[in-house]
Design an enzyme around this catalytic site. Structure first.
Site, PDB file in Angstrom:
ATOM      1  CB  CYS A 184      65.893 -32.257 -31.743  1.00 26.36           C
ATOM      2  SG  CYS A 184      66.160 -31.487 -33.358  1.00 26.36           S
ATOM      3  CG  ASP A 187      64.839 -36.654 -30.932  1.00 26.88           C
ATOM      4  OD1 ASP A 187      63.736 -36.397 -31.439  1.00 26.88           O
ATOM      5  OD2 ASP A 187      65.882 -36.049 -31.227  1.00 26.88           O
TER       6      ASP A 187
END
EC number: 1.7.1.13
Length: 162
Positions: free
Chosen positions: A53, A60
């Site tokens: 992120c 992620d």
């Protein structure tokens, strides 16, 4: 394949693979498509894609689905694996990752058609599934891209399978 056909492939069979943890477009390699007279799909599934992120720095996770109809070039699979791995410490939004992957592959391969679909695991109670596609302009593949874009997710899956 002849030695001439594979002379530019530097990663496949290399026992001293360098794993780059930062986005690197230059990892991608291609080889000649020996079946240019056929329309056929090549599909790759990457169930262990990770990026960061850009705001929080948290990881992620996604499954990336990549399908394309080659023209003159095909992507070499080990270089694709290492290229996708290079996103590991790359901070970017899901949408940007998927669009960049698609555009990088279009630039490398000049395919007839290409699509990339990222199915990211939920964070904060919401999942994001960006979809990118490309069809060669002024061909039937451009029409195909428009059709597939409009119809790519008519029957969405449940997200409890992630």
């Amino acid at each position: 394949m002849s030695q001439e056909e594979i002379k530019d492939l530097t990663l496949l069979g290399n026992q001293k693979t360098n794993y780059n943890f930062d986005y690197d477009l230059n990892i991608l390699e291609a080889f000649d498509n020996r079946h240019q007279d056929n329309d056929y799909f090549i599909k790759f599934n990457c169930p262990e894609f990770t990026s960061l992120c850009p705001i929080t720095g948290q990881p992620d996770f996604a499954t990336i689905y990549l399908s394309y109809i080659p023209d003159k070039k095909c992507v070499e699979s080990k270089s694709l694996k290492l290229y996708l791995f290079s996103y590991r410490n790359h901070g970017d939004f899901h949408e940007n990752c998927i669009n960049t992957i698609g555009k990088d592959l279009v630039d490398l391969l000049q395919p007839r058609y290409l699509e990339v679909w990222g199915k990211f695991t939920p964070r904060g109670g919401i999942s994001i599934d960006p979809y990118y596609n490309y069809g060669r302009p002024n061909t039937k593949y451009e029409e195909m891209a428009a059709y597939r874009l409009m119809n790519h997710d008519l029957y969405p899956e449940t997200i409890d399978n992630r």
